[in-house]
Design a protein around this motif. Sequence first.
Motif, PDB file in Angstrom:
ATOM      1  N   THR A 138       0.853  -1.184   0.000  1.00  0.00           N
ATOM      2  CA  THR A 138       0.000   0.000   0.000  1.00  0.00           C
ATOM      3  C   THR A 138       0.891   1.237   0.000  1.00  0.00           C
ATOM      4  O   THR A 138       2.069   1.166   0.370  1.00  0.00           O
ATOM      5  CB  THR A 138      -0.909   0.050   1.238  1.00  0.00           C
ATOM      6  OG1 THR A 138      -0.082   0.156   2.411  1.00  0.00           O
ATOM      7  CG2 THR A 138      -1.796  -1.184   1.330  1.00  0.00           C
ATOM      8  N   ARG A 139       0.329   2.348  -0.397  1.00  0.00           N
ATOM      9  CA  ARG A 139       1.098   3.592  -0.408  1.00  0.00           C
ATOM     10  C   ARG A 139       1.562   3.939   1.016  1.00  0.00           C
ATOM     11  O   ARG A 139       2.685   4.405   1.218  1.00  0.00           O
ATOM     12  CB  ARG A 139       0.249   4.720  -0.990  1.00  0.00           C
ATOM     13  CG  ARG A 139       1.034   5.957  -1.295  1.00  0.00           C
ATOM     14  CD  ARG A 139       0.281   6.926  -2.194  1.00  0.00           C
ATOM     15  NE  ARG A 139      -0.240   6.359  -3.418  1.00  0.00           N
ATOM     16  CZ  ARG A 139       0.473   6.089  -4.520  1.00  0.00           C
ATOM     17  NH1 ARG A 139       1.765   6.315  -4.506  1.00  0.00           N
ATOM     18  NH2 ARG A 139      -0.081   5.596  -5.601  1.00  0.00           N
ATOM     19  N   ASP A 140       0.711   3.695   2.002  1.00  0.00           N
ATOM     20  CA  ASP A 140       1.080   3.980   3.397  1.00  0.00           C
ATOM     21  C   ASP A 140       2.264   3.137   3.847  1.00  0.00           C
ATOM     22  O   ASP A 140       3.176   3.639   4.512  1.00  0.00           O
ATOM     23  CB  ASP A 140      -0.109   3.735   4.329  1.00  0.00           C
ATOM     24  CG  ASP A 140      -1.225   4.742   4.113  1.00  0.00           C
ATOM     25  OD1 ASP A 140      -0.944   5.852   3.606  1.00  0.00           O
ATOM     26  OD2 ASP A 140      -2.380   4.425   4.450  1.00  0.00           O
ATOM     27  N   ALA A 141       2.272   1.846   3.478  1.00  0.00           N
ATOM     28  CA  ALA A 141       3.367   0.957   3.867  1.00  0.00           C
ATOM     29  C   ALA A 141       4.674   1.395   3.210  1.00  0.00           C
ATOM     30  O   ALA A 141       5.730   1.422   3.858  1.00  0.00           O
ATOM     31  CB  ALA A 141       3.042  -0.487   3.496  1.00  0.00           C
ATOM     32  N   VAL A 142       4.618   1.761   1.947  1.00  0.00           N
ATOM     33  CA  VAL A 142       5.820   2.213   1.233  1.00  0.00           C
ATOM     34  C   VAL A 142       6.337   3.499   1.853  1.00  0.00           C
ATOM     35  O   VAL A 142       7.536   3.640   2.112  1.00  0.00           O
ATOM     36  CB  VAL A 142       5.529   2.391  -0.278  1.00  0.00           C
ATOM     37  CG1 VAL A 142       6.693   3.070  -0.975  1.00  0.00           C
ATOM     38  CG2 VAL A 142       5.224   1.042  -0.924  1.00  0.00           C
ATOM     39  N   ASN A 143       5.447   4.450   2.128  1.00  0.00           N
ATOM     40  CA  ASN A 143       5.866   5.713   2.740  1.00  0.00           C
ATOM     41  C   ASN A 143       6.439   5.503   4.135  1.00  0.00           C
ATOM     42  O   ASN A 143       7.431   6.141   4.505  1.00  0.00           O
ATOM     43  CB  ASN A 143       4.706   6.703   2.781  1.00  0.00           C
ATOM     44  CG  ASN A 143       4.353   7.223   1.402  1.00  0.00           C
ATOM     45  OD1 ASN A 143       5.174   7.212   0.495  1.00  0.00           O
ATOM     46  ND2 ASN A 143       3.123   7.664   1.241  1.00  0.00           N
ATOM     47  N   GLU A 144       5.830   4.621   4.908  1.00  0.00           N
ATOM     48  CA  GLU A 144       6.353   4.329   6.247  1.00  0.00           C
ATOM     49  C   GLU A 144       7.737   3.704   6.163  1.00  0.00           C
ATOM     50  O   GLU A 144       8.636   4.061   6.923  1.00  0.00           O
ATOM     51  CB  GLU A 144       5.406   3.400   7.007  1.00  0.00           C
ATOM     52  CG  GLU A 144       5.886   3.119   8.420  1.00  0.00           C
ATOM     53  CD  GLU A 144       4.966   2.204   9.202  1.00  0.00           C
ATOM     54  OE1 GLU A 144       5.394   1.768  10.294  1.00  0.00           O
ATOM     55  OE2 GLU A 144       3.845   1.914   8.750  1.00  0.00           O
ATOM     56  N   PHE A 145       7.925   2.772   5.226  1.00  0.00           N
ATOM     57  CA  PHE A 145       9.244   2.160   5.060  1.00  0.00           C
ATOM     58  C   PHE A 145      10.280   3.223   4.701  1.00  0.00           C
ATOM     59  O   PHE A 145      11.370   3.255   5.272  1.00  0.00           O
ATOM     60  CB  PHE A 145       9.219   1.061   3.992  1.00  0.00           C
ATOM     61  CG  PHE A 145      10.587   0.548   3.674  1.00  0.00           C
ATOM     62  CD1 PHE A 145      11.225  -0.329   4.527  1.00  0.00           C
ATOM     63  CD2 PHE A 145      11.259   0.980   2.536  1.00  0.00           C
ATOM     64  CE1 PHE A 145      12.513  -0.784   4.254  1.00  0.00           C
ATOM     65  CE2 PHE A 145      12.538   0.539   2.256  1.00  0.00           C
ATOM     66  CZ  PHE A 145      13.165  -0.349   3.112  1.00  0.00           C
ATOM     67  N   LEU A 146       9.950   4.099   3.751  1.00  0.00           N
ATOM     68  CA  LEU A 146      10.897   5.145   3.337  1.00  0.00           C
ATOM     69  C   LEU A 146      11.259   6.063   4.500  1.00  0.00           C
ATOM     70  O   LEU A 146      12.413   6.464   4.639  1.00  0.00           O
ATOM     71  CB  LEU A 146      10.315   5.952   2.170  1.00  0.00           C
ATOM     72  CG  LEU A 146      10.192   5.199   0.843  1.00  0.00           C
ATOM     73  CD1 LEU A 146       9.431   6.043  -0.171  1.00  0.00           C
ATOM     74  CD2 LEU A 146      11.554   4.807   0.318  1.00  0.00           C
ATOM     75  N   LYS A 147      10.287   6.368   5.328  1.00  0.00           N
ATOM     76  CA  LYS A 147      10.532   7.243   6.485  1.00  0.00           C
ATOM     77  C   LYS A 147      11.414   6.549   7.522  1.00  0.00           C
ATOM     78  O   LYS A 147      12.377   7.132   8.016  1.00  0.00           O
ATOM     79  CB  LYS A 147       9.186   7.637   7.101  1.00  0.00           C
ATOM     80  CG  LYS A 147       9.279   8.593   8.254  1.00  0.00           C
ATOM     81  CD  LYS A 147       7.894   8.983   8.715  1.00  0.00           C
ATOM     82  CE  LYS A 147       7.815   8.842  10.208  1.00  0.00           C
ATOM     83  NZ  LYS A 147       6.485   9.073  10.734  1.00  0.00           N
ATOM     84  N   ARG A 148      11.098   5.290   7.809  1.00  0.00           N
ATOM     85  CA  ARG A 148      11.818   4.585   8.868  1.00  0.00           C
ATOM     86  C   ARG A 148      13.197   4.084   8.452  1.00  0.00           C
ATOM     87  O   ARG A 148      14.025   3.776   9.308  1.00  0.00           O
ATOM     88  CB  ARG A 148      10.970   3.426   9.386  1.00  0.00           C
ATOM     89  CG  ARG A 148       9.751   3.946  10.158  1.00  0.00           C
ATOM     90  CD  ARG A 148       8.843   2.861  10.638  1.00  0.00           C
ATOM     91  NE  ARG A 148       9.493   1.891  11.494  1.00  0.00           N
ATOM     92  CZ  ARG A 148       8.916   0.788  11.946  1.00  0.00           C
ATOM     93  NH1 ARG A 148       7.667   0.529  11.632  1.00  0.00           N
ATOM     94  NH2 ARG A 148       9.572  -0.050  12.706  1.00  0.00           N
ATOM     95  N   CYS A 149      13.477   4.006   7.155  1.00  0.00           N
ATOM     96  CA  CYS A 149      14.791   3.503   6.728  1.00  0.00           C
ATOM     97  C   CYS A 149      15.808   4.621   6.523  1.00  0.00           C
ATOM     98  O   CYS A 149      16.935   4.358   6.102  1.00  0.00           O
ATOM     99  CB  CYS A 149      14.662   2.633   5.485  1.00  0.00           C
ATOM    100  SG  CYS A 149      14.443   3.536   3.957  1.00  0.00           S
ATOM    101  N   GLU A 150      15.447   5.860   6.829  1.00  0.00           N
ATOM    102  CA  GLU A 150      16.372   6.992   6.653  1.00  0.00           C
ATOM    103  C   GLU A 150      17.664   6.804   7.432  1.00  0.00           C
ATOM    104  O   GLU A 150      18.729   7.210   6.970  1.00  0.00           O
ATOM    105  CB  GLU A 150      15.695   8.303   7.057  1.00  0.00           C
ATOM    106  CG  GLU A 150      14.679   8.808   6.059  1.00  0.00           C
ATOM    107  CD  GLU A 150      15.267   9.094   4.698  1.00  0.00           C
ATOM    108  OE1 GLU A 150      16.382   9.652   4.612  1.00  0.00           O
ATOM    109  OE2 GLU A 150      14.614   8.737   3.697  1.00  0.00           O
ATOM    110  N   LYS A 151      17.607   6.186   8.600  1.00  0.00           N
ATOM    111  CA  LYS A 151      18.801   6.051   9.436  1.00  0.00           C
ATOM    112  C   LYS A 151      19.873   5.163   8.802  1.00  0.00           C
ATOM    113  O   LYS A 151      21.032   5.216   9.187  1.00  0.00           O
ATOM    114  CB  LYS A 151      18.439   5.522  10.826  1.00  0.00           C
ATOM    115  CG  LYS A 151      18.017   4.076  10.867  1.00  0.00           C
ATOM    116  CD  LYS A 151      17.743   3.657  12.294  1.00  0.00           C
ATOM    117  CE  LYS A 151      17.473   2.170  12.396  1.00  0.00           C
ATOM    118  NZ  LYS A 151      17.308   1.772  13.778  1.00  0.00           N
TER     119      LYS A 151
END
Length: 146
Positions: A56-69
């Motif tokens: 889902t778009r939400d899952a992809v966006n959450e992954f992108l946000k959380r993998c920044e580190k």
Amino acid sequence: MKIKQANAGALTNFEVLDFLRSRGATSDPMGCLGSVAPSECKVFDYLFHSAACNQTRDAVNEFLKRCEKFRLAKAEKLNIINLRPSGQAEIYPIIEHCDKRLTRDEAKGIDQVQELVDLVVEVLPPKPEEIVDDQEMPNETTLEQN
């Protein structure tokens, strides 16, 4: 449709699948008559059986946000989203110089590769189960009868 900027960026398989759905593509070859090209239906069918179909778009966006580190390149993030690796062995070929860029310190209990794998498994939905066709897989009784 008017192209405002050619090659503006790469798309995830999820975005391509979403676009093809919006155009009316289906897995049914008869449903693809008219509005979409046969090649688009083949791409749709391939992506429908990949990890993209459950995302889902939400899952992809959450992954992108959380993998920044992890300081991954855009292409690496894209490949992780598209392939949805579920083990460390699947992460190493995706990330260039993975052993140098992601920390692994057993004394401190830090393993960024495993953290990344855990993040993928937690946030991105699993790949669809492989459907086994009974006609392709003969069972023991069929073999014994012949």
